[in-house]
Design a protein around this motif. Structure first.
Motif, PDB file in Angstrom:
ATOM      1  N   TYR A 154       0.802  -1.148   0.043  1.00 29.39           N
ATOM      2  CA  TYR A 154      -0.115  -0.057   0.021  1.00 29.39           C
ATOM      3  C   TYR A 154       0.756   1.023   0.204  1.00 29.39           C
ATOM      4  O   TYR A 154       0.688   2.315  -0.734  1.00 29.39           O
ATOM      5  N   GLU A 155       1.896   1.217   0.777  1.00 32.43           N
ATOM      6  CA  GLU A 155       2.836   2.321   0.840  1.00 32.43           C
ATOM      7  C   GLU A 155       3.536   2.558  -0.338  1.00 32.43           C
ATOM      8  O   GLU A 155       3.841   3.787  -0.853  1.00 32.43           O
TER       9      GLU A 155
ATOM     10  N   THR B  88       1.059   4.033  -2.881  1.00 31.02           N
ATOM     11  CA  THR B  88       0.659   5.360  -2.672  1.00 31.02           C
ATOM     12  C   THR B  88       1.894   6.490  -2.966  1.00 31.02           C
ATOM     13  O   THR B  88       1.565   7.538  -3.553  1.00 31.02           O
ATOM     14  N   SER B  89       3.226   5.831  -2.812  1.00 31.32           N
ATOM     15  CA  SER B  89       4.237   6.648  -3.085  1.00 31.32           C
ATOM     16  C   SER B  89       4.287   6.805  -4.988  1.00 31.32           C
ATOM     17  O   SER B  89       4.557   7.996  -5.470  1.00 31.32           O
TER      18      SER B  89
ATOM     19  N   GLN C 180      -4.965   0.091  -5.180  1.00 36.97           N
ATOM     20  CA  GLN C 180      -4.764   0.982  -3.858  1.00 36.97           C
ATOM     21  C   GLN C 180      -6.425   0.605  -2.999  1.00 36.97           C
ATOM     22  O   GLN C 180      -6.323   0.401  -1.910  1.00 36.97           O
TER      23      GLN C 180
END
Length: 668
Positions: free
Chosen positions: A101-102, A105-106, A122
């Motif tokens: 997820y991180e 998102t990045s 996501q």
């Protein structure tokens, strides 16, 4: 919905068949207790259900996608892990989802990749994280470590004690929240407050199915909705927790007694016919002979199995003097830390004190002081030959006085069972060169003595280093209890013992005329055995409380509720100024007088405390009767009547106590 089904499970170690055709099934969300004697196959069955071990025969079917968590008695970790890393390892799916997820998102923030596909992924990851427990699982992992008593989350698991490693493993399993959790002796090495916290967590917060292999009867009674007993290689199912299991098992054994009686009657008739020596010339006569011999063999096997079912423990006792053990303002330090401060104690004949407190508070050090193992600082020094200094990091008596009577003889069971030689047999460890055991005026052959601790003759030549934890505990008990003593000191005697041996030990301690000190986290054991508690209450304070654990817990609960009630009462009495003015403007009314005791109630109150004491003594007498080794030899009807009497006696005692509190409040 059935999540696990096991059919025809067989498992053999060498020539010993542990499980033979065991069958069981587990439903989603149910809480199951798994009980049985040491060596009956409980842990083996738990490992097979968890998939950690394969059966020799039979089949285990698990629901597709079922997540199973298993707490082993000896948990394993990857080398070099910190405690926090070990617990987070239980969140592998959650960690993978969070990491992805991180990353997504990045990528979105930096404008890399196809936006629509990244947004879709996501969204799916958010749903996945919510399914796995939400966004705060890392904080929950740290909180769980604190709850189970691991406060240095950066400590390396490799350097921890066995008890600390088990607590880390327990936190790892709880934070993972699997669909099915299989916990093998989860309360071992937990202090009483942590056991009660775990009980509440499992009852109120754990959503999955649960299998508990434990000797903690309170935990079984309050958490389990069904009890499975492993006996004779098979599994028997009973509805409810420990109390309902005992009643149902008594009924099953009573039925077995009736079947055995019918078998004996049949044998008597058939053997009378056989004694007339008929000529077995016909097939019918030969079949009759075979049938009688078959039933006779079955009866012999059934009687042998029932003979082996229960342990018998008897403590050797020697006459004590006026003083058994006394302390005056005793202080014990370890390093710069005060473990015990200002303890004054008079231990008398017939007293059985439980020692309780958080892990690491100094319970074992206090027991070592009571045995005389800790020498006061400077003791034995002279001008010519000063005393050898004790290590500064070890526990030592620094103040006060400890006195053992001249006739005091101590039997001490330490937590590590260190008095055993792993290279010797059970017979050699307990016998110590002798084949005779003397208990008071009684003399026993060593083999017969060991059979009382559930070691059959053919097992007594087993090497102690090959035994399970429960078997080692029985050997250690047999060794220390063979010596006549008048002060028995036990450090965690309930760890690894099965309920059969625990019950026998409780009965022996209840009948023991000397004094007893015992450290244990087993609340049921304390309630049945202890006449009082020594409680570590912080800052070195060790306070004596009368009664067992339930009595202490109730008083502590009331004391904790007192300040809260007072605060709530004070807050509710504080009215806003406007409201106060409105009240003062209203016509005044005389305050209603508080009701006082009537003459009849005054008379009732004067004799009520004695009635409460008599009622509680009645309950204690019935509970002692229940603890007797021959209680379950009674008929089912007698047992049912007894349990009804016990319940009525408890209700009467509770009602009288409540009435006394009510009248005392009016009197005050």
């Amino acid at each position: 919905m059935t999540i696990v089904s096991a059919q025809g499970i067989r498992r053999t170690y060498g020539i010993h068949e542990v499980l033979r055709g065991a069958n069981l099934s587990l439903e989603a969300g149910e809480r199951v207790g798994l009980v049985g004697r040491n060596g009956s196959g409980k842990s083996t069955l738990a490992r097979i259900l968890a998939g950690a071990e394969d059966p020799d025969a039979g089949e285990v079917v698990r629901r597709t996608g079922l997540r199973v968590g298993y707490l082993a008695q000896e948990p394993e970790f990857s080398p070099g892990l910190r405690a926090v890393d070990a617990v987070l390892a239980g969140l592998s799916d959650w960690t993978a989802a969070m990491d992805r997820y991180e990353a997504v998102t990045s990528e979105l923030a930096e404008g890399r990749g196809e936006e629509a596909a990244l947004l879709d992924e996501q969204t799916r990851l958010i749903a996945r994280i919510e399914t796995l427990g939400g966004w705060e699982k890392r904080h929950e992992a740290l909180a769980l470590l604190g709850h189970v008593g691991v406060h240095d989350v950066e400590a390396k698991v490799d350097s921890m004690s066995g008890g600390e490693r088990r607590r880390v493993a327990l936190a790892r399993l709880l934070v993972a929240a699997p669909d099915l959790a299989i916990l093998d002796e989860p309360t071992n090495h937990l202090d009483l407050d942590t056991v009660e916290w775990l009980e509440r967590w499992l009852r109120e917060r754990y959503p999955g199915a649960l299998v508990l292999v434990t000797h903690d009867r309170y935990l079984l009674d309050r958490v389990a909705t069904r009890t499975l007993e492993v006996e004779g290689g098979e599994v028997y199912s009973y509805e409810g927790g420990w109390g309902r299991y005992l009643a149902a098992k008594a009924e099953r054994e009573a039925h077995a007694d009736r079947v055995d009686a019918n078998r004996r009657n049949f044998l008597r008739r058939e053997l009378e016919w056989l004694r007339r020596r008929p000529k077995a010339r016909t097939t019918k006569q030969r079949a009759r002979v075979d049938r009688a011999e078959s039933v006779r063999d079955e009866a012999d096997q059934a009687r042998a199995a029932r003979r082996d079912r229960e342990a018998t423990i008897e403590l050797g006792h020697t006459r004590e003097g006026r003083i058994i053990l006394e302390t005056d303002d005793l202080a014990v330090d370890v390093g710069d830390r005060r473990l015990v401060s200002g303890l004054t104690l008079r231990l008398r004949k017939g007293e059985r004190l439980g020692v309780v407190g958080p892990n690491g508070c100094g319970k074992t050090s206090l027991l070592r002081a009571m045995t005389g193992d800790l020498i006061p600082a400077g003791a034995g020094a002279s001008a010519d030959e000063p005393a050898e200094p004790k290590p500064e990091d070890g526990p030592r008596i620094v103040e006060g006085e400890l006195r053992q009577g001249k006739r005091t003889r101590v039997a001490f069971l330490d937590q590590a069972r260190s008095g055993l030689d792993d290279g010797e047999t059970i017979f050699e460890n307990v016998g110590q060169g002798s084949t005779v055991v003397r208990l008071g005026n009684q003399e026993l052959d060593l083999r017969s003595y060991l059979e009382r601790f559930l070691f059959a003759s053919h097992e007594q030549r087993r090497i102690v280093g090959t035994l399970s934890g429960g078997e080692r505990a029985r050997v250690a008990l047999a060794k220390i209890l063979r010596e006549d003593a008048n002060l028995v000191i036990l450090d965690e005697p309930t760890n690894d013992l099965d309920v059969t041996t625990l019950t026998a030990l409780e009965g022996a301690l209840l009948e023991y005329p000397g004094a007893v000190l015992v450290v244990t986290h087993d609340r049921w054991f304390l309630d049945r055995v202890a006449t009082g508690l020594l409680v570590f209450e912080g800052e070195g304070a060790v306070v004596r409380h009368e009664g067992g654990w339930a009595d202490y817990a109730e008083r502590r609960k009331a004391a904790e509720a007192g300040p809260a009630k007072a605060s709530a009462s004070k807050a509710s009495s504080a009215k806003p100024e406007v409201e106060a003015e409105a009240v003062s403007a209203a016509p005044s009314k005389a305050a209603e007088p508080k009701r006082k005791l009537t003459y009849g109630e005054q008379i009732e109150l004067e004799g009520l405390l004695e009635r409460v004491d008599e009622a509680e003594q009645r309950v204690a007498a019935l509970e002692a009767e229940l603890a007797a080794a021959d209680f379950y030899d009674r008929s089912v009807r007698d047992q049912q009547a007894f349990f009804a009497d016990l319940q009525a006696a408890k209700a009467a005692a509770e009602a009288l106590a409540e009435r006394w509190v009510e009248l005392e409040a009016l009197a005050d």
